[in-house]
Enzyme design. Sequence first.
Site, PDB file in Angstrom:
ATOM      1  N   GLU A  77     -51.351  22.462 -37.599  1.00 22.73           N
ATOM      2  CA  GLU A  77     -52.168  23.116 -36.563  1.00 22.73           C
ATOM      3  C   GLU A  77     -51.367  24.313 -35.975  1.00 22.73           C
ATOM      4  OE1 GLU A  77     -54.683  22.106 -32.628  1.00 22.73           O
ATOM      5  OE2 GLU A  77     -53.186  20.577 -33.363  1.00 22.73           O
ATOM      6  N   LYS A 123     -62.002  24.234 -34.605  1.00 30.85           N
ATOM      7  CA  LYS A 123     -61.478  22.753 -33.985  1.00 30.85           C
ATOM      8  C   LYS A 123     -62.902  22.414 -32.949  1.00 30.85           C
ATOM      9  CE  LYS A 123     -57.945  20.279 -31.702  1.00 30.85           C
ATOM     10  NZ  LYS A 123     -56.520  20.419 -31.230  1.00 30.85           N
ATOM     11  N   CYS A 165     -56.261  18.095 -35.821  1.00 29.90           N
ATOM     12  CA  CYS A 165     -55.549  17.166 -34.996  1.00 29.90           C
ATOM     13  C   CYS A 165     -56.643  16.307 -34.072  1.00 29.90           C
ATOM     14  CB  CYS A 165     -54.679  17.999 -33.871  1.00 29.90           C
ATOM     15  SG  CYS A 165     -53.572  16.899 -33.172  1.00 29.90           S
TER      16      CYS A 165
END
Length: 564
Positions: free
Chosen positions: A42, A116, A152
């Site tokens: 990330e 994300k 994540c």
Amino acid sequence: MVKIALAQINPTVGDFAGNARKILEYASRAQELGVALVVFPELAVCGYPPADLLEKAAFVERAGQVADEIAEWTIGAGRPAILCGTVMPRSADEGKQVKNVAVLLSGGKISFVQQKMLLPFYDVFDEQRYFEPAAEQTLTCVDGEPLAITICEDAWNDKGFWPRQMYTVDPVERLMEEWEKQPQELAGKPRIILNISASPYWQGKPQVRQKMLAALAKRHGAYVAMVNQVGGNDSLVFDGSSLGIGPDGEVKVRAASFAEDLVVFDTDGGGAKGESQNDAEAKDEVAEMWGALVLGTRDYVRKCGFSKALVGLSGGIDSALVAAIAVEALGAENVVGVGMPTEYSSLGSIDDARKLAKNLGIRFELLPIHDVFAQFQQVLKPLFAGTSFGLAEENLQPRIRGTLLMALSNKFGALVLTTGNKSEMSTGYCTLYGDMVGALAVIGDVMKLKVYALSRYVNRVKETIPWATIEKPPSAELRPEQLDTDSLPPYEVLDPILEAYVERYCSAEEIAEEQGVDVGLVRSVLKLVERSEYKRQQAAPVLKVTKKSFGMGRRFPIAVKVQV
């Protein structure tokens, strides 16, 4: 079936050129292994966490330029596609103006972008401050194989694993629903979930992360690959520990912990290939913490542009452990120990400091401060007249030492490493502008009992930290015959109280019942914690190695009246 390289790298925040070189280096090495895709962590392009740098338009613009430059590498036969994290601007009138994305680079361009969706806002995370969450998630393909890409936190909301979900949506579940809507196109294709992460370390987290990803793989019948950042950035340490897991929940490939690594995850069941250090053996918790402290110290010093460190050596266990960590991190030639005794320093402590320096192979300088201390007292004598020797005089000694260490730092360009532990920082058993002076609190998240465990770990092969240092009763040696137990309960009693209050936010009554100690004693300890907040907020950055460390992940007001 697809062969995927997991490129576990150590980026530096803001070092676009250096991060790009590292990405291309690992991509080239992955190409030699015959993979279709190489996956990076990330925000690998800009480094994590970039914090308020994201509010600078030039920073975000540069991230985009570098992503395009990396994409150019993917032109040509045999070049694998690259999946890596970066930031992108949003062209919207409402909401945040930046998005956290995974970009798929192939054929010389950005061929796919996944934004994300889940933005953590607890502990050390503050992503909702900067990023706009994704409204939807989409499947993509590499080399004809469908992929579900997550970033994540997007993989950390599985209702089958967590007793309580933090978010109302599960991005992985949504991606699997998309899979179900395309049964003909995806018939016979293995489910592959990729997760690019910058998941900071705390003690026990690698094990939790593995169990969570294994549960995710079994629930969805999918191959799961997680690539985690490694390295230290300020207070945070990233352990790496990247994983490739099969649909049965078994780990097929594992990257190293606390080191850069490159491993291949082959969904045909081939497992690991290539250059992996294959850190498959589970470390015990002390060895794991040692690895985190060494890596965090090394990266803090070097990423701040320094190479050398200064440690004030008292002959006590805390400074001995910090010196041992510094040597492991930076090399003995880059560490200097400084002893600064007064008349209250025992000969044994001075001898222990010398022996430690010899065992570590570091330069040791002795700067007695008797005369300086006497001069300070002489200057203050008219104002201190009629008072007895007390805390003010005791604290003059560490403040003199702090001044000398900072003078040496300024003169020779070496960072001062503070030596206070978490037990001391919790209770305020430390001197502001004295032993708290320095650039990094190496063991500021390590309770005293754990300091002893780590010191014994250092001595697992041979005596490095003198056994006399480990075995003698702890003392600040600021007055005759002083012991820590003059001011604090024994650490066997104190540390569990502090852990419950500082890390788990238990009440005095809960702690007393849980540990079988007097509630009055507990309250006296908690009052020390609350009274010392002003000190902690002026302390050096603390390397985070537990779930709740002092610093940006634990935010309390200074001027407050708290009932304990």
